[in-house]
Write an enzyme that holds these catalytic residues in place. Structure first.
Site, PDB file in Angstrom:
ATOM      1  N   LEU A   1     -45.890  73.504  14.100  1.00  0.00           N
ATOM      2  CA  LEU A   1     -43.968  73.933  15.181  1.00  0.00           C
ATOM      3  C   LEU A   1     -45.266  74.749  16.216  1.00  0.00           C
ATOM      4  O   LEU A   1     -44.974  75.609  16.722  1.00  0.00           O
ATOM      5  CB  LEU A   1     -44.243  75.277  14.246  1.00  0.00           C
TER       6      LEU A   1
ATOM      7  N   ALA B   1     -50.605  74.022  11.337  1.00  0.00           N
ATOM      8  CA  ALA B   1     -50.985  72.546  11.039  1.00  0.00           C
ATOM      9  C   ALA B   1     -49.576  71.924  10.097  1.00  0.00           C
ATOM     10  O   ALA B   1     -49.282  72.109   9.490  1.00  0.00           O
ATOM     11  CB  ALA B   1     -52.274  72.310   9.773  1.00  0.00           C
TER      12      ALA B   1
ATOM     13  N   GLY C   1     -48.113  76.146  16.735  1.00  0.00           N
ATOM     14  CA  GLY C   1     -48.713  77.662  16.929  1.00  0.00           C
ATOM     15  C   GLY C   1     -49.611  77.896  17.964  1.00  0.00           C
ATOM     16  O   GLY C   1     -50.026  79.095  18.376  1.00  0.00           O
ATOM     17  N   GLY C   2     -50.848  76.818  17.034  1.00  0.00           N
ATOM     18  CA  GLY C   2     -52.062  76.960  18.131  1.00  0.00           C
ATOM     19  C   GLY C   2     -51.909  76.563  19.448  1.00  0.00           C
ATOM     20  O   GLY C   2     -53.003  77.541  20.070  1.00  0.00           O
ATOM     21  N   SER C   3     -51.396  76.195  20.098  1.00  0.00           N
ATOM     22  CA  SER C   3     -51.116  75.494  21.259  1.00  0.00           C
ATOM     23  C   SER C   3     -49.937  77.242  22.313  1.00  0.00           C
ATOM     24  O   SER C   3     -50.495  77.393  23.667  1.00  0.00           O
ATOM     25  CB  SER C   3     -50.063  74.029  21.292  1.00  0.00           C
ATOM     26  N   SER C   4     -49.441  77.511  21.491  1.00  0.00           N
ATOM     27  CA  SER C   4     -49.137  78.476  21.636  1.00  0.00           C
ATOM     28  C   SER C   4     -49.649  79.797  22.086  1.00  0.00           C
ATOM     29  O   SER C   4     -50.061  80.608  23.181  1.00  0.00           O
ATOM     30  CB  SER C   4     -47.280  78.843  20.639  1.00  0.00           C
TER      31      SER C   4
ATOM     32  N   LYS D   1     -42.615  76.505  19.088  1.00  0.00           N
ATOM     33  CA  LYS D   1     -41.309  75.259  19.147  1.00  0.00           C
ATOM     34  C   LYS D   1     -41.411  74.300  18.481  1.00  0.00           C
ATOM     35  O   LYS D   1     -41.726  73.692  17.066  1.00  0.00           O
ATOM     36  CB  LYS D   1     -42.513  74.725  20.367  1.00  0.00           C
TER      37      LYS D   1
ATOM     38  N   ASP E   1     -50.457  69.741  23.484  1.00  0.00           N
ATOM     39  CA  ASP E   1     -48.843  70.815  23.739  1.00  0.00           C
ATOM     40  C   ASP E   1     -48.918  72.428  24.850  1.00  0.00           C
ATOM     41  O   ASP E   1     -47.740  73.193  24.779  1.00  0.00           O
ATOM     42  CB  ASP E   1     -48.829  71.207  22.260  1.00  0.00           C
TER      43      ASP E   1
HETATM   44  O1  C5P Z   1     -54.252  67.298  21.729  1.00  0.00           O
HETATM   45  P1  C5P Z   1     -54.061  67.960  20.542  1.00  0.00           P
HETATM   46  O2  C5P Z   1     -55.337  68.405  19.900  1.00  0.00           O
HETATM   47  O3  C5P Z   1     -53.727  68.373  20.223  1.00  0.00           O
HETATM   48  O4  C5P Z   1     -54.085  66.423  19.767  1.00  0.00           O
HETATM   49  C1  C5P Z   1     -54.252  66.618  18.587  1.00  0.00           C
HETATM   50  C2  C5P Z   1     -54.784  65.487  18.266  1.00  0.00           C
HETATM   51  O5  C5P Z   1     -53.368  63.950  17.973  1.00  0.00           O
HETATM   52  C3  C5P Z   1     -55.793  64.394  18.882  1.00  0.00           C
HETATM   53  O6  C5P Z   1     -56.882  64.701  18.541  1.00  0.00           O
HETATM   54  C4  C5P Z   1     -54.247  62.847  18.066  1.00  0.00           C
HETATM   55  O7  C5P Z   1     -55.081  62.321  17.867  1.00  0.00           O
HETATM   56  C5  C5P Z   1     -53.326  63.309  18.060  1.00  0.00           C
HETATM   57  N1  C5P Z   1     -52.843  62.802  19.770  1.00  0.00           N
HETATM   58  C6  C5P Z   1     -52.626  61.973  19.911  1.00  0.00           C
HETATM   59  N2  C5P Z   1     -51.154  61.908  20.680  1.00  0.00           N
HETATM   60  C7  C5P Z   1     -50.647  62.691  21.794  1.00  0.00           C
HETATM   61  C8  C5P Z   1     -51.431  64.182  21.315  1.00  0.00           C
HETATM   62  C9  C5P Z   1     -51.998  64.887  20.008  1.00  0.00           C
HETATM   63  O8  C5P Z   1     -53.058  61.053  19.313  1.00  0.00           O
HETATM   64  N3  C5P Z   1     -49.740  62.850  22.686  1.00  0.00           N
END
Ligand code: C5P
Length: 296
Positions: free
Chosen positions: A104, A101, A106-109, A12, A141
């Site tokens: 994009l 990292a 990738g991990g969420s997709s 994305k 994501d």
């Molecule tokens: O949700 P995810 O594990 O992908 O997010 C990774 C890190 O990014 C979270 O641990 C957080 O520190 C930060 N984050 C945030 N606010 C968001 C999404 C992610 O602070 N809306």
């Protein structure tokens, strides 16, 4: 029961990303416009009697519980078969193409594709909404990837509102080969903007009601997280300028970066611009279609 399921999990880009405030749970409330693009990881799910096994091509990714694909599979298996004794298993093969990292998604997709793939393989009959609720516990994501190809997301990212595709065409993606930690970027932005846990000055709902149109976004795309990542890697600023000079539209960093993208009307124009960036050390370059239909 089906024997194997294959899903192509796309990357994305964020065409717009505005951070509003820091929340009690440490996440940040944001509003973003997200768009799937045609750079894919490929996942194959093969039915097994029991257990969850992952085979993957990328040695830098963990193969244990810290891998989002395994976490997604375990979470779904646990929810769908609370009596573990009866749960079916799976062997998953993950072929990575989306850089890690990189901003994009990738991990969420991959996690979203795993939920959809196993829902099919195990004939669970779960709705998208139910999969998205489970997906939100895996990563902010993940729900977007269940409602692509284009959507506005808000809250932590888990509130998804489908949108019609914003534009046709192609993107050039540039990744300088640096890995960026999303958590570190959000923390740095919080410090920089002095974001507090108080009420934001502009409410997200008011913003969503008056949000810019897709056309306007293409004229002036925006990403708050550039303040941090471009500041730390000034070479990205020069790459953005060059993408613009080579005819790119909506030139922006995606997510927490460091991948940059630019839109081009035609494949030929995108290819021509991409060629100018090839062969420059660790810089990686892709041309990908702006997707009109989600493959997940
Ligand atoms: O949700 P995810 O594990 O992908 O997010 C990774 C890190 O990014 C979270 O641990 C957080 O520190 C930060 N984050 C945030 N606010 C968001 C999404 C992610 O602070 N809306």
């Amino acid at each position: 029961m089906k024997k194997t399921v294959l899903i192509e999990a796309p990357a994305k880009v964020n065409l717009y990303l505005k951070v509003f405030r820091k929340r009690e749970d440490g996440y940040h409330d944001l509003v973003s416009l997200m768009q799937m693009v045609g750079l894919y990881d490929s996942l194959t799910f093969r039915a097994e009697r029991s257990g969850i096994r992952l085979e993957q091509t990328d040695p830098s990714l963990p193969s244990d519980r810290s891998n989002l694909v395994i976490r997604a599979a375990e979470a779904l298996q646990k929810s769908a078969f609370p009596d573990g004794a009866t749960s079916p298993g799976v062997a998953i093969k993950l072929v990575k193409q989306i850089p890690i990292a990189a901003g994009l998604g990738g991990g969420s997709s991959d996690a979203a594709a795993t939920l959809v793939g196993l829902n099919r393989l195990w004939s669970l009959g779960w709705s998208r909404r139910r999969l998205a609720e489970l997906g939100a516990t895996l990563g902010s994501d993940v729900p977007f990837f269940l409602y692509g190809p284009t959507a506005w997301v808000s809250g932590r990212g888990e509130a998804v509102e489908k949108s019609s595709p914003v534009a046709e065409g192609w993107v050039v993606l540039l990744n300088p080969g640096i890995a960026v930690s999303t958590a570190a970027v959000y923390q740095a932005l919080s410090r920089k903007l002095g974001l507090t846990k108080n009420k934001p000055k502009i409410s997200i709902n008011r913003f969503l009601a008056q949000r810019p149109s897709a056309t306007k976004i293409f004229r002036s795309p925006y990403n708050d997280l550039e303040k941090v990542t471009l500041g730390a890697h000034p070479e990205l600023i020069r790459l953005k300028q060059e993408l613009q000079a080579r005819g790119g539209e909506a030139v922006l960093m995606s997510g927490s970066g460091p991948t940059l993208f630019a839109r081009f009307e035609s494949y030929a124009a995108a290819k021509q611009a991409a060629a100018a960036f090839e062969g420059r050390g660790s810089l990686r370059v892709w041309v990908a279609r702006i997707l009109k239909r989600s493959p997940i």
